[in-house]
Design an enzyme around this catalytic site. Structure first.
Site, PDB file in Angstrom:
ATOM      1  N   GLU A  60       0.825  -1.210   0.000  1.00 21.35           N
ATOM      2  CA  GLU A  60       0.000   0.000   0.000  1.00 21.35           C
ATOM      3  C   GLU A  60       0.857   1.258   0.000  1.00 21.35           C
ATOM      4  O   GLU A  60       0.484   2.271  -0.609  1.00 21.35           O
ATOM      5  CB  GLU A  60      -0.942  -0.014   1.203  1.00 21.35           C
ATOM      6  N   ARG A  89      -7.168  41.036 -31.119  1.00 22.72           N
ATOM      7  CA  ARG A  89      -8.148  40.596 -30.132  1.00 22.72           C
ATOM      8  C   ARG A  89      -8.201  41.584 -28.981  1.00 22.72           C
ATOM      9  O   ARG A  89      -7.186  42.112 -28.542  1.00 22.72           O
ATOM     10  CB  ARG A  89      -7.760  39.217 -29.611  1.00 22.72           C
ATOM     11  N   PRO A 111     -12.388  42.916 -22.853  1.00 22.29           N
ATOM     12  CA  PRO A 111     -13.160  43.876 -22.058  1.00 22.29           C
ATOM     13  C   PRO A 111     -12.944  43.604 -20.575  1.00 22.29           C
ATOM     14  O   PRO A 111     -12.900  42.465 -20.146  1.00 22.29           O
ATOM     15  CB  PRO A 111     -14.611  43.574 -22.471  1.00 22.29           C
ATOM     16  N   ASP A 126     -10.920  39.239 -12.258  1.00 13.39           N
ATOM     17  CA  ASP A 126     -11.291  38.139 -13.158  1.00 13.39           C
ATOM     18  C   ASP A 126     -11.552  36.866 -12.358  1.00 13.39           C
ATOM     19  O   ASP A 126     -10.817  36.542 -11.423  1.00 13.39           O
ATOM     20  CB  ASP A 126     -10.194  37.877 -14.187  1.00 13.39           C
TER      21      ASP A 126
END
Length: 328
Positions: free
Chosen positions: A88, A239, A242, A264
């Site tokens: 494990e 491009r 905004p 943002d």
């Protein structure tokens, strides 16, 4: 939410697992192999362990000297841990990384030769409190390793790593570079000089089932950003981006200049949600703690990778701030 740490041991090692869990309160959310919600009905052991390995931020496997093996050729006996504990450890080591999987070995437990020269967290039942090999001292070093790993990003094959890299390269970097070099925005049809610029990236505490759209609307409304000014930044190829931004102070008329603060909320975070849905499709209604943990881990990794790139670029360093775990 604290990171998730899986603790595995033999039955004889359960007392150590319980003690370690008590010392990690407030540092990690421990999931022990013998907890009621780990091995569920109609699920195989290996299937369950693989799932736990994918869901865990950290893993600790306790190797106690439970068995005795005899070397027929040499005629010697050794105290060794259960073979499933070693298996494990390898499973979780591959799933979480070498800095996030730990072997907690009882002194005198003979480990495989692969561990020769490897530093292992070794504890001694006979050690006095405060001694280097006392179990509490060893757990203290484990806590230090957890904190160190938490402050770093895992540049592995997880969705959030690639998403953060793309978000920085395609949005944050070109925006800050243009603001820093050109110092101009298009505002109300005029070219406006930018005195200083700042960007705040807002990351929610969790992602709604339908993405970050509702969170974006609520955040903008709560902080009055839906009524903020809007400007456009021209970048390569024609491009334009905004922006919502704040003007400080609010100048008007020809020749005005401004301090632009851009906010943002990355819509690319929606991809994390979709990836988790593919990995863990839900057939029930209600809270799924496994999904919540995986989502939290991906959001944390997104922030860490983003922070790494921001700190290595001249135009973004000192100009971009990340707000994590934002709840409304």
């Amino acid at each position: 939410m604290d990171p998730r740490l899986f603790i595995g041991s033999s039955k004889e090692g359960m007392k150590y697992a319980d003690h370690i869990e008590s010392m990690l309160m407030g540092i990690a959310r421990c999931v022990k192999w013998y907890d009621d919600n780990v091995f569920k009905p109609n699920r195989g052991t290996l299937d369950t362990l693989v799932k736990q390995a994918k869901l865990s931020d950290f893993a600790l496997l306790i190797a106690t000297k439970d068995d005795v093996t005899t070397n027929a050729e040499r005629g010697t006996e050794r105290n060794v841990p259960r073979d499933n504990v070693i298996f494990e450890f390898g499973l979780f080591l591959g799933a979480t990384s070498i800095d996030r999987a730990f072997l907690f070995a009882q002194k005198g437990a003979n480990l495989p030769s692969d561990f020769n020269g490897v530093s292992v967290l070794t504890f001694d039942d006979a050690a006095a409190p405060g001694a280097h090999e006392h179990i509490d001292s060893v757990v203290g070093r484990l806590i230090g390793s957890i904190h160190a790993a938490q402050s770093q990003s895992e540049l592995g094959f997880v969705p959030s790593t690639a998403l953060a890299m793309g978000y920085f390269t395609n949005f944050i970097k070109p925006v800050c570079e243009k603001l820093g070099k050109n110092k101009l925005l298009s505002y109300n049809g005029d070219k406006v000089e930018v005195k200083t610029y700042q960007m705040t990236v807002v990351l929610p505490e969790n992602i709604d089932d339908d993405g970050v759209g509702a969170f974006t609307d609520a955040y903008n409304q709560q902080y009055s950003l839906e009524r903020a000014e809007t400007a456009v930044l021209d970048v390569a190829g024609g491009r334009g981006y905004p922006f919502h931004f704040k003007i400080d102070p609010p100048h008007e008329g020809p020749g005005m200049s401004l301090d632009a603060h851009v906010f943002d909320i990355p819509t690319t975070l929606n991809t994390i949600l979709e990836a988790i849905k593919l990995f863990m499709p839900s057939g029930t209604v209600g809270v799924d703690l496994d999904k919540e943990n995986l989502e939290r881990r991906e959001l944390k990794n997104f922030a860490n990778v983003l922070r790494y790139y921001i700190g290595r670029n001249t135009w973004t360093k000192g100009h971009v701030t990340i707000l994590e775990d934002v709840s409304l």
